[in-house]
Design a protein around this motif. Structure first.
Motif, PDB file in Angstrom:
ATOM      1  N   GLU A   1      -0.068  -3.535  -1.394  1.00  0.00           N
ATOM      2  CA  GLU A   1      -0.547  -4.914  -1.376  1.00  0.00           C
ATOM      3  C   GLU A   1      -1.129  -5.324  -0.033  1.00  0.00           C
ATOM      4  OE1 GLU A   1       2.521  -7.482  -2.776  1.00  0.00           O
ATOM      5  OE2 GLU A   1       2.624  -6.539  -4.755  1.00  0.00           O
ATOM      6  N   ALA A   2      -1.341  -4.383   0.877  1.00  0.00           N
ATOM      7  CA  ALA A   2      -1.941  -4.718   2.172  1.00  0.00           C
ATOM      8  C   ALA A   2      -3.414  -5.070   1.973  1.00  0.00           C
ATOM      9  CB  ALA A   2      -1.802  -3.540   3.132  1.00  0.00           C
ATOM     10  N   PRO A   3      -3.859  -6.249   2.416  1.00  0.00           N
ATOM     11  CA  PRO A   3      -5.201  -6.724   2.061  1.00  0.00           C
ATOM     12  C   PRO A   3      -6.342  -5.907   2.649  1.00  0.00           C
ATOM     13  CG  PRO A   3      -4.148  -8.189   3.655  1.00  0.00           C
ATOM     14  CD  PRO A   3      -3.098  -7.245   3.197  1.00  0.00           C
ATOM     15  N   GLY A   4      -6.150  -5.267   3.799  1.00  0.00           N
ATOM     16  CA  GLY A   4      -7.238  -4.547   4.441  1.00  0.00           C
ATOM     17  C   GLY A   4      -7.336  -3.084   4.072  1.00  0.00           C
ATOM     18  N   LEU A   5      -6.464  -2.627   3.166  1.00  0.00           N
ATOM     19  CA  LEU A   5      -6.402  -1.210   2.835  1.00  0.00           C
ATOM     20  C   LEU A   5      -6.982  -0.937   1.452  1.00  0.00           C
ATOM     21  CD1 LEU A   5      -2.798  -0.287   4.047  1.00  0.00           C
ATOM     22  CD2 LEU A   5      -4.942  -0.152   5.328  1.00  0.00           C
ATOM     23  N   GLU A   6      -7.799   0.122   1.375  1.00  0.00           N
ATOM     24  CA  GLU A   6      -8.190   0.690   0.087  1.00  0.00           C
ATOM     25  C   GLU A   6      -7.326   1.923  -0.113  1.00  0.00           C
ATOM     26  OE1 GLU A   6     -11.883   3.040  -2.052  1.00  0.00           O
ATOM     27  OE2 GLU A   6     -12.247   1.923  -0.198  1.00  0.00           O
ATOM     28  N   LEU A   7      -6.544   1.949  -1.175  1.00  0.00           N
ATOM     29  CA  LEU A   7      -5.538   2.990  -1.351  1.00  0.00           C
ATOM     30  C   LEU A   7      -5.887   3.877  -2.533  1.00  0.00           C
ATOM     31  CD1 LEU A   7      -2.749   4.064  -0.425  1.00  0.00           C
ATOM     32  CD2 LEU A   7      -1.703   2.412  -2.002  1.00  0.00           C
ATOM     33  N   VAL A   8      -5.937   5.200  -2.288  1.00  0.00           N
ATOM     34  CA  VAL A   8      -6.166   6.198  -3.331  1.00  0.00           C
ATOM     35  C   VAL A   8      -4.933   7.104  -3.372  1.00  0.00           C
ATOM     36  CG1 VAL A   8      -7.596   8.107  -4.125  1.00  0.00           C
ATOM     37  CG2 VAL A   8      -8.654   6.153  -2.958  1.00  0.00           C
ATOM     38  N   VAL A   9      -4.286   7.194  -4.526  1.00  0.00           N
ATOM     39  CA  VAL A   9      -3.065   7.992  -4.668  1.00  0.00           C
ATOM     40  C   VAL A   9      -3.386   9.259  -5.439  1.00  0.00           C
ATOM     41  CG1 VAL A   9      -0.696   8.021  -5.519  1.00  0.00           C
ATOM     42  CG2 VAL A   9      -1.695   5.879  -4.673  1.00  0.00           C
TER      43      VAL A   9
ATOM     44  N   LEU B   1       3.059   1.328   9.729  1.00  0.00           N
ATOM     45  CA  LEU B   1       2.398   0.546  10.781  1.00  0.00           C
ATOM     46  C   LEU B   1       0.947   0.195  10.441  1.00  0.00           C
ATOM     47  CD1 LEU B   1       3.677   2.547  13.909  1.00  0.00           C
ATOM     48  CD2 LEU B   1       4.677   0.499  12.864  1.00  0.00           C
ATOM     49  N   LEU B   2       0.477   0.585   9.254  1.00  0.00           N
ATOM     50  CA  LEU B   2      -0.936   0.429   8.910  1.00  0.00           C
ATOM     51  C   LEU B   2      -1.243  -0.825   8.104  1.00  0.00           C
ATOM     52  CD1 LEU B   2      -1.744   4.106   7.823  1.00  0.00           C
ATOM     53  CD2 LEU B   2      -2.113   3.051  10.073  1.00  0.00           C
ATOM     54  N   ARG B   3      -0.246  -1.624   7.779  1.00  0.00           N
ATOM     55  CA  ARG B   3      -0.458  -2.701   6.810  1.00  0.00           C
ATOM     56  C   ARG B   3      -1.449  -3.757   7.280  1.00  0.00           C
ATOM     57  NH1 ARG B   3       5.774  -3.827   5.371  1.00  0.00           N
ATOM     58  NH2 ARG B   3       5.985  -3.081   7.506  1.00  0.00           N
ATOM     59  N   ARG B   4      -1.636  -3.909   8.580  1.00  0.00           N
ATOM     60  CA  ARG B   4      -2.573  -4.912   9.100  1.00  0.00           C
ATOM     61  C   ARG B   4      -3.917  -4.305   9.499  1.00  0.00           C
ATOM     62  NH1 ARG B   4       0.144  -9.675  10.009  1.00  0.00           N
ATOM     63  NH2 ARG B   4       2.426  -9.522  10.081  1.00  0.00           N
ATOM     64  N   ARG B   5      -4.127  -3.051   9.198  1.00  0.00           N
ATOM     65  CA  ARG B   5      -5.356  -2.369   9.574  1.00  0.00           C
ATOM     66  C   ARG B   5      -6.366  -2.393   8.431  1.00  0.00           C
ATOM     67  NH1 ARG B   5      -4.497   0.740  14.300  1.00  0.00           N
ATOM     68  NH2 ARG B   5      -6.753   0.946  14.250  1.00  0.00           N
ATOM     69  N   ARG B   6      -7.621  -2.063   8.772  1.00  0.00           N
ATOM     70  CA  ARG B   6      -8.691  -1.988   7.768  1.00  0.00           C
ATOM     71  C   ARG B   6      -9.065  -0.518   7.617  1.00  0.00           C
ATOM     72  NH1 ARG B   6     -14.046  -1.892   8.221  1.00  0.00           N
ATOM     73  NH2 ARG B   6     -13.929  -2.343  10.458  1.00  0.00           N
ATOM     74  N   LEU B   7      -8.587   0.106   6.542  1.00  0.00           N
ATOM     75  CA  LEU B   7      -8.688   1.551   6.383  1.00  0.00           C
ATOM     76  C   LEU B   7      -8.820   1.921   4.911  1.00  0.00           C
ATOM     77  CD1 LEU B   7      -5.598   2.345   8.616  1.00  0.00           C
ATOM     78  CD2 LEU B   7      -7.964   2.832   9.297  1.00  0.00           C
ATOM     79  N   ARG B   8      -9.326   3.112   4.678  1.00  0.00           N
ATOM     80  CA  ARG B   8      -9.253   3.726   3.356  1.00  0.00           C
ATOM     81  C   ARG B   8      -8.230   4.850   3.459  1.00  0.00           C
ATOM     82  NH1 ARG B   8     -12.324   7.854   0.237  1.00  0.00           N
ATOM     83  NH2 ARG B   8     -12.298   7.189  -1.953  1.00  0.00           N
ATOM     84  N   ILE B   9      -7.234   4.837   2.607  1.00  0.00           N
ATOM     85  CA  ILE B   9      -6.130   5.794   2.695  1.00  0.00           C
ATOM     86  C   ILE B   9      -6.051   6.613   1.416  1.00  0.00           C
ATOM     87  CG2 ILE B   9      -3.625   6.045   2.822  1.00  0.00           C
ATOM     88  CD1 ILE B   9      -3.601   3.605   4.636  1.00  0.00           C
ATOM     89  N   ILE B  10      -6.011   7.931   1.592  1.00  0.00           N
ATOM     90  CA  ILE B  10      -5.800   8.875   0.499  1.00  0.00           C
ATOM     91  C   ILE B  10      -4.443   9.522   0.754  1.00  0.00           C
ATOM     92  CG2 ILE B  10      -6.659  10.967  -0.635  1.00  0.00           C
ATOM     93  CD1 ILE B  10      -9.412  10.273   0.782  1.00  0.00           C
TER      94      ILE B  10
ATOM     95  N   THR C   1     -11.346   6.631   7.187  1.00  0.00           N
ATOM     96  CA  THR C   1     -10.701   7.150   5.983  1.00  0.00           C
ATOM     97  C   THR C   1      -9.650   8.144   6.432  1.00  0.00           C
ATOM     98  OG1 THR C   1     -12.633   6.869   4.560  1.00  0.00           O
ATOM     99  CG2 THR C   1     -11.000   8.483   3.858  1.00  0.00           C
ATOM    100  N   LEU C   2      -8.409   7.908   6.036  1.00  0.00           N
ATOM    101  CA  LEU C   2      -7.291   8.747   6.437  1.00  0.00           C
ATOM    102  C   LEU C   2      -6.694   9.450   5.230  1.00  0.00           C
ATOM    103  CD1 LEU C   2      -5.252   6.346   8.775  1.00  0.00           C
ATOM    104  CD2 LEU C   2      -7.100   7.904   9.424  1.00  0.00           C
ATOM    105  N   ILE C   3      -6.312  10.708   5.412  1.00  0.00           N
ATOM    106  CA  ILE C   3      -5.430  11.393   4.470  1.00  0.00           C
ATOM    107  C   ILE C   3      -4.041  11.368   5.069  1.00  0.00           C
ATOM    108  CG2 ILE C   3      -4.844  13.579   3.374  1.00  0.00           C
ATOM    109  CD1 ILE C   3      -7.816  14.266   3.361  1.00  0.00           C
ATOM    110  N   LEU C   4      -3.087  10.822   4.339  1.00  0.00           N
ATOM    111  CA  LEU C   4      -1.697  10.782   4.792  1.00  0.00           C
ATOM    112  C   LEU C   4      -0.877  11.777   3.988  1.00  0.00           C
ATOM    113  CD1 LEU C   4      -0.945   6.969   5.261  1.00  0.00           C
ATOM    114  CD2 LEU C   4      -2.015   8.590   6.843  1.00  0.00           C
ATOM    115  N   ASP C   5      -0.308  12.733   4.680  1.00  0.00           N
ATOM    116  CA  ASP C   5       0.553  13.749   4.098  1.00  0.00           C
ATOM    117  C   ASP C   5       1.913  13.140   3.737  1.00  0.00           C
ATOM    118  OD1 ASP C   5       1.454  16.278   3.393  1.00  0.00           O
ATOM    119  OD2 ASP C   5       1.687  16.984   5.456  1.00  0.00           O
TER     120      ASP C   5
END
Length: 254
Positions: free
Chosen positions: A131-139, A110-119, A95-99
């Motif tokens: 629309e990246a299939p492996g990402l769970e995105l929280v805005v 560079l994360l579009r092909r990764r399997r991650l949870r992104i906040i 799980t990553l927090i992206l500033d």
């Protein structure tokens, strides 16, 4: 600009942060001619970092904040190299927090092909990640800062309080040993400070021009140990100071 000029101008900014400085004093301190110092100060004055005075200079009181598009155009190759190095520091399932910020935006693309949870509060990344299939995105919601294309404010803070992360990927207007990350507004640093607290590990992405830079007045302190990914132009004195301040350094080449 040569590494020597880059390093000297970074040291000039450090000297100016202590108050008004005389050109002749600076020339003696850095073992260069007064005309060399005047050229450095003229360059910094053109970027709104300092204000010239009779015989010297002082830091500009209110630095002009550049837009995200303008930041993308500065040190683009270095930012892409930093992003490539930083990708190796994360693991699938994190799980990553992206500033916000242009270097974090280069990393995020560079994360579009990764399997991650992104906040994230980084609105510029949404077209790349949504629309990246492996990402769970929280805005994170909140007020929109158009200069950085990000959200800030109490809504973003309250939402982030409900979440924790493995790693926070951070940016800043400046990174200063012993002080942390500086930005133009308290809204930004309040959210950055919470990103840092809510994460197990902090990774700061900052090109060499950001190191030792203290133009802005709002600060987010860094933890006792953290990771800095910078580029080959980072001055040796800044690398040493930041390592002493708890940074694990990774230096990207081109």
């Amino acid at each position: 600009m040569s590494m020597r000029s880059r390093e000297r101008r970074a040291l000039l900014m450090d000297a100016l942060s202590a108050g008004e400085i005389d050109v002749d004093d600076l020339a003696r301190r850095f073992s260069v001619s007064a005309s060399t110092v005047r050229r450095d100060l003229q360059h910094l004055s053109a970027t709104s970092a300092v204000r010239r005075t009779y015989g010297g200079a002082i830091l500009a009181r209110h630095p002009v904040e550049t837009t995200l598009a303008e930041r993308h155009a500065v040190n683009g190759a270095e930012k892409r190299a930093i992003a490539q190095v930083a990708i190796a520091l994360i693991e699938d399932g994190d799980t990553l927090i992206l500033d916000a910020g242009s270097t974090v935006a280069a990393f995020g693309q560079l994360l579009r092909r990764r399997r991650l949870r992104i906040i994230t509060n980084n609105l510029a990344l949404l077209p790349f990640l949504a629309e990246a299939p492996g990402l769970e995105l929280v805005v994170l919601g909140g007020g929109v800062r158009t200069t950085s294309m990000s959200t800030v404010g109490p809504l973003a803070v309250e939402a982030l309080r409900l979440m924790t992360a493995d790693r926070a990927i951070m940016s800043a207007d400046g990174v200063v040993a012993g002080r942390g990350l500086c930005e133009a507004s308290l809204d930004q640093t309040t959210l950055k400070s919470l990103m840092i607290r809510q994460s197990r590990e902090v990774i700061v992405l900052a090109d060499a021009s950001k190191l030792g830079r203290a133009e802005q007045t709002a600060w987010a302190p860094l933890p006792r140990t953290w990771t800095l990914v910078t580029d080959y132009g980072a001055p040796a004195d800044q690398r040493r100071l930041l390592a002493e301040a708890g940074a694990r350094l990774h230096v990207a080449g081109l």
